[in-house]
Write an enzyme that holds these catalytic residues in place. Structure first.
Site, PDB file in Angstrom:
ATOM      1  N   LYS A  16      37.541 -13.566 -35.631  1.00 35.81           N
ATOM      2  CA  LYS A  16      37.754 -13.257 -34.214  1.00 35.81           C
ATOM      3  C   LYS A  16      36.581 -12.460 -33.636  1.00 35.81           C
ATOM      4  O   LYS A  16      36.076 -12.780 -32.563  1.00 35.81           O
ATOM      5  CB  LYS A  16      39.059 -12.457 -34.033  1.00 35.81           C
ATOM      6  CG  LYS A  16      40.303 -13.191 -34.549  1.00 35.81           C
ATOM      7  CD  LYS A  16      41.563 -12.381 -34.345  1.00 35.81           C
ATOM      8  CE  LYS A  16      41.601 -11.068 -35.104  1.00 35.81           C
ATOM      9  NZ  LYS A  16      41.578 -11.186 -36.580  1.00 35.81           N
ATOM     10  N   ARG A  87      49.553  -7.661 -31.432  1.00 39.25           N
ATOM     11  CA  ARG A  87      49.852  -7.812 -32.860  1.00 39.25           C
ATOM     12  C   ARG A  87      51.346  -7.792 -33.145  1.00 39.25           C
ATOM     13  O   ARG A  87      51.749  -7.918 -34.291  1.00 39.25           O
ATOM     14  CB  ARG A  87      49.195  -6.685 -33.647  1.00 39.25           C
ATOM     15  CG  ARG A  87      47.790  -7.029 -34.134  1.00 39.25           C
ATOM     16  CD  ARG A  87      47.222  -5.775 -34.792  1.00 39.25           C
ATOM     17  NE  ARG A  87      46.366  -6.025 -35.906  1.00 39.25           N
ATOM     18  CZ  ARG A  87      45.049  -6.114 -35.838  1.00 39.25           C
ATOM     19  NH1 ARG A  87      44.437  -6.050 -34.697  1.00 39.25           N
ATOM     20  NH2 ARG A  87      44.332  -6.286 -36.931  1.00 39.25           N
ATOM     21  N   ARG A 121      32.966  -8.433 -46.185  1.00 40.35           N
ATOM     22  CA  ARG A 121      32.445  -7.955 -44.881  1.00 40.35           C
ATOM     23  C   ARG A 121      31.723  -6.623 -45.061  1.00 40.35           C
ATOM     24  O   ARG A 121      32.199  -5.748 -45.765  1.00 40.35           O
ATOM     25  CB  ARG A 121      33.601  -7.790 -43.892  1.00 40.35           C
ATOM     26  CG  ARG A 121      33.162  -7.170 -42.570  1.00 40.35           C
ATOM     27  CD  ARG A 121      34.131  -7.432 -41.448  1.00 40.35           C
ATOM     28  NE  ARG A 121      35.462  -6.922 -41.704  1.00 40.35           N
ATOM     29  CZ  ARG A 121      36.522  -7.183 -40.923  1.00 40.35           C
ATOM     30  NH1 ARG A 121      36.383  -7.947 -39.856  1.00 40.35           N
ATOM     31  NH2 ARG A 121      37.700  -6.685 -41.216  1.00 40.35           N
ATOM     32  N   ARG A 150      33.994  -1.295 -44.696  1.00 40.72           N
ATOM     33  CA  ARG A 150      35.098  -0.603 -44.028  1.00 40.72           C
ATOM     34  C   ARG A 150      36.128  -0.200 -45.071  1.00 40.72           C
ATOM     35  O   ARG A 150      36.416  -0.978 -45.981  1.00 40.72           O
ATOM     36  CB  ARG A 150      35.772  -1.557 -43.028  1.00 40.72           C
ATOM     37  CG  ARG A 150      35.214  -1.487 -41.626  1.00 40.72           C
ATOM     38  CD  ARG A 150      35.687  -2.601 -40.746  1.00 40.72           C
ATOM     39  NE  ARG A 150      37.137  -2.793 -40.672  1.00 40.72           N
ATOM     40  CZ  ARG A 150      37.734  -3.656 -39.842  1.00 40.72           C
ATOM     41  NH1 ARG A 150      37.002  -4.376 -39.010  1.00 40.72           N
ATOM     42  NH2 ARG A 150      39.036  -3.792 -39.838  1.00 40.72           N
ATOM     43  N   ARG A 161      47.201  -5.552 -45.242  1.00 40.98           N
ATOM     44  CA  ARG A 161      46.974  -5.993 -43.854  1.00 40.98           C
ATOM     45  C   ARG A 161      47.454  -7.425 -43.656  1.00 40.98           C
ATOM     46  O   ARG A 161      47.984  -7.768 -42.608  1.00 40.98           O
ATOM     47  CB  ARG A 161      45.491  -5.879 -43.505  1.00 40.98           C
ATOM     48  CG  ARG A 161      45.086  -4.434 -43.270  1.00 40.98           C
ATOM     49  CD  ARG A 161      43.600  -4.262 -43.355  1.00 40.98           C
ATOM     50  NE  ARG A 161      42.900  -4.997 -42.323  1.00 40.98           N
ATOM     51  CZ  ARG A 161      41.639  -5.403 -42.432  1.00 40.98           C
ATOM     52  NH1 ARG A 161      40.952  -5.164 -43.524  1.00 40.98           N
ATOM     53  NH2 ARG A 161      41.072  -6.039 -41.448  1.00 40.98           N
TER      54      ARG A 161
HETATM   55  P1  ADP Z   1      40.977  -7.171 -38.360  1.00 41.39           P
HETATM   56  O1  ADP Z   1      40.794  -8.150 -37.261  1.00 41.39           O
HETATM   57  O2  ADP Z   1      39.947  -7.257 -39.397  1.00 41.39           O
HETATM   58  O3  ADP Z   1      42.372  -7.092 -38.873  1.00 41.39           O
HETATM   59  P2  ADP Z   1      40.853  -4.990 -36.468  1.00 41.39           P
HETATM   60  O4  ADP Z   1      39.514  -4.395 -36.323  1.00 41.39           O
HETATM   61  O5  ADP Z   1      41.379  -5.842 -35.387  1.00 41.39           O
HETATM   62  O6  ADP Z   1      40.851  -5.710 -37.871  1.00 41.39           O
HETATM   63  O7  ADP Z   1      41.934  -3.843 -36.697  1.00 41.39           O
HETATM   64  C1  ADP Z   1      41.736  -2.813 -37.661  1.00 41.39           C
HETATM   65  C2  ADP Z   1      42.969  -1.909 -37.694  1.00 41.39           C
HETATM   66  O8  ADP Z   1      43.131  -1.267 -36.408  1.00 41.39           O
HETATM   67  C3  ADP Z   1      44.298  -2.609 -37.943  1.00 41.39           C
HETATM   68  O9  ADP Z   1      44.551  -2.794 -39.326  1.00 41.39           O
HETATM   69  C4  ADP Z   1      45.280  -1.619 -37.299  1.00 41.39           C
HETATM   70  O10 ADP Z   1      45.495  -0.487 -38.125  1.00 41.39           O
HETATM   71  C5  ADP Z   1      44.499  -1.146 -36.073  1.00 41.39           C
HETATM   72  N1  ADP Z   1      44.781  -1.987 -34.879  1.00 41.39           N
HETATM   73  C6  ADP Z   1      43.898  -2.768 -34.198  1.00 41.39           C
HETATM   74  N2  ADP Z   1      44.496  -3.390 -33.167  1.00 41.39           N
HETATM   75  C7  ADP Z   1      45.793  -3.011 -33.195  1.00 41.39           C
HETATM   76  C8  ADP Z   1      46.951  -3.340 -32.430  1.00 41.39           C
HETATM   77  N3  ADP Z   1      46.885  -4.225 -31.406  1.00 41.39           N
HETATM   78  N4  ADP Z   1      48.129  -2.750 -32.756  1.00 41.39           N
HETATM   79  C9  ADP Z   1      48.226  -1.873 -33.774  1.00 41.39           C
HETATM   80  N5  ADP Z   1      47.179  -1.537 -34.556  1.00 41.39           N
HETATM   81  C10 ADP Z   1      45.982  -2.098 -34.283  1.00 41.39           C
HETATM   82  P1  ADP Z   2      38.078 -10.728 -37.726  1.00 40.40           P
HETATM   83  O1  ADP Z   2      37.539 -10.060 -36.483  1.00 40.40           O
HETATM   84  O2  ADP Z   2      38.962 -11.889 -37.395  1.00 40.40           O
HETATM   85  O3  ADP Z   2      38.715  -9.774 -38.665  1.00 40.40           O
HETATM   86  P2  ADP Z   2      35.232 -11.125 -38.463  1.00 40.40           P
HETATM   87  O4  ADP Z   2      34.654 -11.869 -37.323  1.00 40.40           O
HETATM   88  O5  ADP Z   2      34.907  -9.685 -38.574  1.00 40.40           O
HETATM   89  O6  ADP Z   2      36.844 -11.364 -38.497  1.00 40.40           O
HETATM   90  O7  ADP Z   2      34.819 -11.882 -39.798  1.00 40.40           O
HETATM   91  C1  ADP Z   2      35.188 -11.387 -41.088  1.00 40.40           C
HETATM   92  C2  ADP Z   2      34.011 -11.534 -42.049  1.00 40.40           C
HETATM   93  O8  ADP Z   2      33.760 -12.915 -42.293  1.00 40.40           O
HETATM   94  C3  ADP Z   2      32.688 -10.944 -41.543  1.00 40.40           C
HETATM   95  O9  ADP Z   2      32.005 -10.410 -42.647  1.00 40.40           O
HETATM   96  C4  ADP Z   2      31.941 -12.149 -40.980  1.00 40.40           C
HETATM   97  O10 ADP Z   2      30.545 -11.987 -41.131  1.00 40.40           O
HETATM   98  C5  ADP Z   2      32.455 -13.290 -41.855  1.00 40.40           C
HETATM   99  N1  ADP Z   2      32.622 -14.559 -41.104  1.00 40.40           N
HETATM  100  C6  ADP Z   2      33.099 -14.728 -39.857  1.00 40.40           C
HETATM  101  N2  ADP Z   2      33.164 -16.041 -39.527  1.00 40.40           N
HETATM  102  C7  ADP Z   2      32.710 -16.712 -40.628  1.00 40.40           C
HETATM  103  C8  ADP Z   2      32.537 -18.115 -40.928  1.00 40.40           C
HETATM  104  N3  ADP Z   2      32.835 -19.074 -40.044  1.00 40.40           N
HETATM  105  N4  ADP Z   2      32.059 -18.421 -42.143  1.00 40.40           N
HETATM  106  C9  ADP Z   2      31.764 -17.459 -43.061  1.00 40.40           C
HETATM  107  N5  ADP Z   2      31.901 -16.143 -42.830  1.00 40.40           N
HETATM  108  C10 ADP Z   2      32.368 -15.761 -41.631  1.00 40.40           C
END
Ligand code: ADP
Ligand code: ADP
Length: 206
Positions: A16, A87, A121, A150, A161
């Site tokens: 995303k 979420r 990541r 992270r 998660r």
């Molecule tokens: P990813 O897409 O990798 O799961 P995010 O960066 O979106 O991670 O979120 C990291 C953390 O931030 C989540 O695991 C949660 O603890 C918190 N978080 C982010 N967005 C929300 C939301 N909409 N509601 C509740 N917690 C959130």
């Molecule tokens: P999200 O926001 O949904 O948690 P990220 O965009 O941060 O996901 O992507 C998670 C990890 O996967 C990052 O390390 C990113 O560089 C890698 N990544 C994202 N899209 C791709 C893809 N299409 N192929 C391989 N690796 C990817």
């Protein structure tokens, strides 16, 4: 060009953040990420404690805190790509009252790929840019050496998660699917290929 209101849904690690950044560049939109906003305010005192305690455990930050973060971010954006929110179903309702959406995308990625993407990541602490040990390392050696993982990308938290996602966020996907608004996109493959699938859906519609 119209100011699009785009929502990107998908499990943690679906790409995303990666796709949101590309869409923002392509269509001149603001990136609204509740995850990024919370990370920037990890130690903010709230009546529920700090966001950090929830985030490091892989749990959701309470709605009251996140809703306020979202509202502030949306106030400052015209066109946007929203990622990381909603979420759970209560957040869907809050979002529905706060704004209208033009596109609701779901990035579909299998579980094994998610775990591989999340545990690999790495983040540049200076710029906040995301990389990946296998798929996307920076060319600059200085940047490579300062990359960090992270806390919540360590494998045990990743599994938590994904469970939190299944329990709280899968119903959100179902909600948009049942409403006929969900555009499902294959999130596997190279980032450029996923991006093309997204822009095809946007351009076909303009
Ligand atoms: P990813 O897409 O990798 O799961 P995010 O960066 O979106 O991670 O979120 C990291 C953390 O931030 C989540 O695991 C949660 O603890 C918190 N978080 C982010 N967005 C929300 C939301 N909409 N509601 C509740 N917690 C959130
Ligand atoms: P999200 O926001 O949904 O948690 P990220 O965009 O941060 O996901 O992507 C998670 C990890 O996967 C990052 O390390 C990113 O560089 C890698 N990544 C994202 N899209 C791709 C893809 N299409 N192929 C391989 N690796 C990817």
């Amino acid at each position: 060009m119209a100011d699009h209101h785009i929502l990107l849904l998908g499990p943690p690690g679906a790409g995303k953040g990666t796709q949101a950044k590309k869409l923002c560049e392509e269509y001149d939109l603001d990136h609204v990420s509740t995850g990024d906003a919370l990370r920037a305010n990890k130690d903010m005192e709230t009546e529920y404690g700090t966001p950090r305690s929830f985030m490091e455990a892989g749990e959701l930050v309470p709605d009251e805190v996140v809703n306020e973060v979202l509202e502030t971010a949306l106030e400052n954006a015209d066109g946007y790509v929203l990622d990381g929110y909603p979420r759970n179903l209560d957040q869907v309702e809050f979002l529905d009252d706060a704004t209208d959406l033009d596109y609701v995308f779901f990035l579909d990625v299998g579980r094994e790929t998610l775990v591989e993407r999340l545990t690999g990541r790495r983040v540049d602490p200076e710029t906040g840019e995301n990389y990946h040990v296998k798929f996307d390392m920076p060319e600059d050696e200085e940047v490579r050496e300062r990359l960090v993982q992270r806390d919540d990308d360590e494998e045990d938290v990743v599994r938590e998660r994904l469970e939190v996602y299944e329990e709280n966020t899968e119903p959100v996907i179902e909600h948009y699917r049942e409403g006929g608004d969900l555009i499902e996109v294959d999130g596997e493959g190279a980032p450029e290929d996923v991006f093309e699938r997204l822009t095809d859906a946007i351009e076909d519609d303009d």
